[in-house]
Design a protein around this motif. Sequence first.
Motif, PDB file in Angstrom:
ATOM      1  N   SER A 106       0.827  -1.219   0.000  1.00 29.55           N
ATOM      2  CA  SER A 106       0.000   0.000   0.000  1.00 29.55           C
ATOM      3  C   SER A 106       0.852   1.256   0.000  1.00 29.55           C
ATOM      4  CB  SER A 106      -0.926   0.000   1.225  1.00 29.55           C
ATOM      5  OG  SER A 106      -1.871  -1.034   1.143  1.00 29.55           O
ATOM      6  N   TYR A 107       1.841   1.312   0.905  1.00 29.61           N
ATOM      7  CA  TYR A 107       2.701   2.498   0.957  1.00 29.61           C
ATOM      8  C   TYR A 107       3.506   2.612  -0.335  1.00 29.61           C
ATOM      9  CZ  TYR A 107       5.939   5.996   2.735  1.00 29.61           C
ATOM     10  OH  TYR A 107       6.677   7.153   2.907  1.00 29.61           O
ATOM     11  N   MET A 108       3.964   1.490  -0.850  1.00 33.24           N
ATOM     12  CA  MET A 108       4.741   1.501  -2.090  1.00 33.24           C
ATOM     13  C   MET A 108       3.898   2.057  -3.241  1.00 33.24           C
ATOM     14  SD  MET A 108       7.445   0.909  -3.808  1.00 33.24           S
ATOM     15  CE  MET A 108       7.690   0.951  -5.581  1.00 33.24           C
ATOM     16  N   THR A 109       2.683   1.579  -3.382  1.00 30.93           N
ATOM     17  CA  THR A 109       1.835   1.964  -4.512  1.00 30.93           C
ATOM     18  C   THR A 109       1.395   3.426  -4.455  1.00 30.93           C
ATOM     19  OG1 THR A 109       0.995  -0.298  -4.721  1.00 30.93           O
ATOM     20  CG2 THR A 109      -0.335   1.460  -5.713  1.00 30.93           C
ATOM     21  N   HIS A 110       0.966   3.870  -3.281  1.00 34.98           N
ATOM     22  CA  HIS A 110       0.312   5.170  -3.175  1.00 34.98           C
ATOM     23  C   HIS A 110       1.233   6.302  -2.724  1.00 34.98           C
ATOM     24  CE1 HIS A 110      -3.590   3.285  -3.843  1.00 34.98           C
ATOM     25  NE2 HIS A 110      -3.201   2.326  -3.018  1.00 34.98           N
ATOM     26  N   VAL A 111       2.370   5.982  -2.134  1.00 36.10           N
ATOM     27  CA  VAL A 111       3.248   7.039  -1.628  1.00 36.10           C
ATOM     28  C   VAL A 111       4.649   6.952  -2.216  1.00 36.10           C
ATOM     29  CG1 VAL A 111       4.242   8.106   0.437  1.00 36.10           C
ATOM     30  CG2 VAL A 111       1.944   7.133   0.531  1.00 36.10           C
ATOM     31  N   MET A 112       5.292   5.805  -2.074  1.00 31.84           N
ATOM     32  CA  MET A 112       6.706   5.728  -2.435  1.00 31.84           C
ATOM     33  C   MET A 112       6.949   5.745  -3.941  1.00 31.84           C
ATOM     34  SD  MET A 112       9.663   3.015  -1.291  1.00 31.84           S
ATOM     35  CE  MET A 112       9.627   3.607   0.400  1.00 31.84           C
ATOM     36  N   ALA A 113       6.184   4.972  -4.693  1.00 27.51           N
ATOM     37  CA  ALA A 113       6.412   4.901  -6.139  1.00 27.51           C
ATOM     38  C   ALA A 113       6.411   6.278  -6.807  1.00 27.51           C
ATOM     39  CB  ALA A 113       5.391   3.974  -6.794  1.00 27.51           C
ATOM     40  N   PRO A 114       5.448   7.162  -6.470  1.00 28.94           N
ATOM     41  CA  PRO A 114       5.445   8.478  -7.127  1.00 28.94           C
ATOM     42  C   PRO A 114       6.639   9.367  -6.772  1.00 28.94           C
ATOM     43  CG  PRO A 114       3.269   7.979  -6.239  1.00 28.94           C
ATOM     44  CD  PRO A 114       4.212   6.954  -5.685  1.00 28.94           C
ATOM     45  N   LEU A 115       7.329   9.102  -5.662  1.00 28.52           N
ATOM     46  CA  LEU A 115       8.432   9.982  -5.274  1.00 28.52           C
ATOM     47  C   LEU A 115       9.815   9.395  -5.571  1.00 28.52           C
ATOM     48  CD1 LEU A 115       9.789   8.824  -2.422  1.00 28.52           C
ATOM     49  CD2 LEU A 115       7.730   9.807  -1.437  1.00 28.52           C
ATOM     50  N   LEU A 116       9.869   8.153  -6.062  1.00 28.43           N
ATOM     51  CA  LEU A 116      11.169   7.509  -6.282  1.00 28.43           C
ATOM     52  C   LEU A 116      12.000   8.214  -7.354  1.00 28.43           C
ATOM     53  CD1 LEU A 116      10.392   3.689  -5.972  1.00 28.43           C
ATOM     54  CD2 LEU A 116      11.840   5.082  -4.481  1.00 28.43           C
ATOM     55  N   ALA A 117      11.356   8.713  -8.392  1.00 27.02           N
ATOM     56  CA  ALA A 117      12.106   9.405  -9.450  1.00 27.02           C
ATOM     57  C   ALA A 117      12.815  10.625  -8.882  1.00 27.02           C
ATOM     58  CB  ALA A 117      11.172   9.806 -10.588  1.00 27.02           C
ATOM     59  N   GLY A 118      12.118  11.382  -8.019  1.00 25.79           N
ATOM     60  CA  GLY A 118      12.731  12.546  -7.400  1.00 25.79           C
ATOM     61  C   GLY A 118      13.847  12.171  -6.448  1.00 25.79           C
ATOM     62  N   LEU A 119      13.675  11.075  -5.711  1.00 19.89           N
ATOM     63  CA  LEU A 119      14.707  10.616  -4.790  1.00 19.89           C
ATOM     64  C   LEU A 119      15.972  10.214  -5.533  1.00 19.89           C
ATOM     65  CD1 LEU A 119      15.736   9.624  -2.018  1.00 19.89           C
ATOM     66  CD2 LEU A 119      14.487   7.496  -2.410  1.00 19.89           C
ATOM     67  N   LEU A 120      15.822   9.446  -6.605  1.00 18.24           N
ATOM     68  CA  LEU A 120      16.980   9.009  -7.383  1.00 18.24           C
ATOM     69  C   LEU A 120      17.670  10.193  -8.071  1.00 18.24           C
ATOM     70  CD1 LEU A 120      15.508   5.745  -8.945  1.00 18.24           C
ATOM     71  CD2 LEU A 120      17.159   5.913  -7.076  1.00 18.24           C
ATOM     72  N   ALA A 121      16.885  11.177  -8.486  1.00 19.24           N
ATOM     73  CA  ALA A 121      17.475  12.363  -9.113  1.00 19.24           C
ATOM     74  C   ALA A 121      18.255  13.184  -8.090  1.00 19.24           C
ATOM     75  CB  ALA A 121      16.390  13.209  -9.765  1.00 19.24           C
ATOM     76  N   ALA A 122      17.734  13.252  -6.860  1.00 18.49           N
ATOM     77  CA  ALA A 122      18.399  14.028  -5.804  1.00 18.49           C
ATOM     78  C   ALA A 122      19.693  13.371  -5.345  1.00 18.49           C
ATOM     79  CB  ALA A 122      17.444  14.215  -4.620  1.00 18.49           C
ATOM     80  N   TYR A 123      19.736  12.024  -5.404  1.00 18.96           N
ATOM     81  CA  TYR A 123      20.923  11.295  -4.925  1.00 18.96           C
ATOM     82  C   TYR A 123      21.354  10.296  -5.996  1.00 18.96           C
ATOM     83  CZ  TYR A 123      19.316  13.265  -0.516  1.00 18.96           C
ATOM     84  OH  TYR A 123      18.920  14.127   0.459  1.00 18.96           O
ATOM     85  N   SER A 224      -3.033 -11.279   2.462  1.00 22.64           N
ATOM     86  CA  SER A 224      -1.838 -10.971   3.250  1.00 22.64           C
ATOM     87  C   SER A 224      -1.361  -9.530   3.172  1.00 22.64           C
ATOM     88  CB  SER A 224      -0.683 -11.890   2.809  1.00 22.64           C
ATOM     89  OG  SER A 224      -0.366 -11.650   1.443  1.00 22.64           O
ATOM     90  N   ASP A 225      -1.963  -8.683   2.318  1.00 21.03           N
ATOM     91  CA  ASP A 225      -1.488  -7.292   2.272  1.00 21.03           C
ATOM     92  C   ASP A 225      -2.622  -6.331   1.965  1.00 21.03           C
ATOM     93  OD1 ASP A 225      -1.313  -6.215  -0.721  1.00 21.03           O
ATOM     94  OD2 ASP A 225      -0.723  -8.312  -0.777  1.00 21.03           O
ATOM     95  N   GLY A 226      -2.410  -5.061   2.365  1.00 19.48           N
ATOM     96  CA  GLY A 226      -3.441  -4.047   2.250  1.00 19.48           C
ATOM     97  C   GLY A 226      -3.821  -3.708   0.824  1.00 19.48           C
ATOM     98  N   GLU A 227      -2.850  -3.711  -0.085  1.00 13.56           N
ATOM     99  CA  GLU A 227      -3.173  -3.382  -1.473  1.00 13.56           C
ATOM    100  C   GLU A 227      -4.022  -4.479  -2.104  1.00 13.56           C
ATOM    101  OE1 GLU A 227      -3.256  -0.789  -4.728  1.00 13.56           O
ATOM    102  OE2 GLU A 227      -2.920  -0.576  -2.580  1.00 13.56           O
ATOM    103  N   GLY A 228      -3.725  -5.722  -1.737  1.00 12.58           N
ATOM    104  CA  GLY A 228      -4.572  -6.821  -2.195  1.00 12.58           C
ATOM    105  C   GLY A 228      -5.983  -6.695  -1.643  1.00 12.58           C
ATOM    106  N   LEU A 229      -6.099  -6.261  -0.383  1.00  9.23           N
ATOM    107  CA  LEU A 229      -7.398  -6.047   0.235  1.00  9.23           C
ATOM    108  C   LEU A 229      -8.183  -4.974  -0.517  1.00  9.23           C
ATOM    109  CD1 LEU A 229      -8.999  -7.039   2.744  1.00  9.23           C
ATOM    110  CD2 LEU A 229      -8.043  -5.100   3.977  1.00  9.23           C
TER     111      LEU A 229
END
Length: 300
Positions: A106-123, A224-229
Amino acid sequence: MAQVSRSDRLRELEVFARVVAEGGFSPAARTLGLTPSAVSKLVARLEQRLGTRLVTRSTRRTTITAEGAALHERTVRILQDLQEAEEIASGGGTPSGRVRISTSASYMTHVMAPLLAGLLAAYPRIQIEIDQTDRVVDLVADRTDIAIRAGGLDDSSLFSRALGSSPLCLVASPGYLARAGMPGSLAELAGHERLGFAYRRRVEGWSMSSKGDTIAAGGRLRISDGEGLRHLALAGIGVARLAAFTVRADIEAGRLVPLFPDLRNSEPEAFSAVYVGRGGILPIRVRAVIDYLARHGRVD
C-alpha cells in the motif's frame, strides 16, 4: 592510574554505545565480533575511569542509569560527527551505496512509487532495493536499512522517524452495495462479507467508535497485504477497512463508497520509517533517504 590513549577511550565509548543500542552485552558482543566478557571488561573499564555506574546488569536485562543515559547522548553525537567527517573525507559527503527498504504494498503503490524518481534524481549515487511485504521483518537478520511500518514501535532497540498518520475507513464498491444492500447500522455489518488480513494484527477486529464498539473482521476471504485487500473491495467481493490515503482516489472516482463516513473508525494509524542505527550511528546514505521520506513521503 595508567594513562589511557585516545583510541582506547574511543573504543570504550563505541562499545558502550553498542551495548545501549542492542540492549545488552551479549547482543552487542555478537554485532561487534567480540566475546561478552570482552564487552563487559571494556564497559567496566570506562565506568572505573569515570567513577560512576553506567549500566546495571542482571541475569535477565541490562538497564542504563541516569549517568549512562547522559553519557550515551553525548557519545552518539561524537560518533556521528566522527562518521560524517570520515564520509566527507572519503567521498565528499555525497550519499552513495545501496539502501534496502522494506515497505507494504500500500505504501509503495500510493506514496513511495510516485516519489522515487525525485529521490533518485536528488541522490544519483544511491541505489534503492525494495522488499515489498506487509510482514514485520527483522531488520538485522534481513539486512534491511529502513522499514516502513504502521502502528506502534514494539522493539525498543529500534529508532523511528514519523511519516504522519492516516484515518481508517470502511469502504465497499457500488456493485457490492447494489447486491448486498447498504448497511444502515454497525450491527448490520455482521451480515456482510467482511474482508480481512491473513495474518495476526496488533488489534483484532474493527474498533468503530469512542464507545469501544468492535466488529469482528475477516469473513470467508482473507489476504496478506493491504493493497490486495483494496483490490478485493474494488472487485465487489465485500467490505474492507483501509487507510484513507490508499482509497482516497477510489472514493473520489466513485469506484469505492465510504460507509458511515461521519463515524470515526478508531484512532488514525501512525506510519514510521524504522531503522536500527547502531549506537545512534546512521550511514549518510540511509540518513539521506529517511530525511527525503520524512519530507515527501508522509501519508497525511
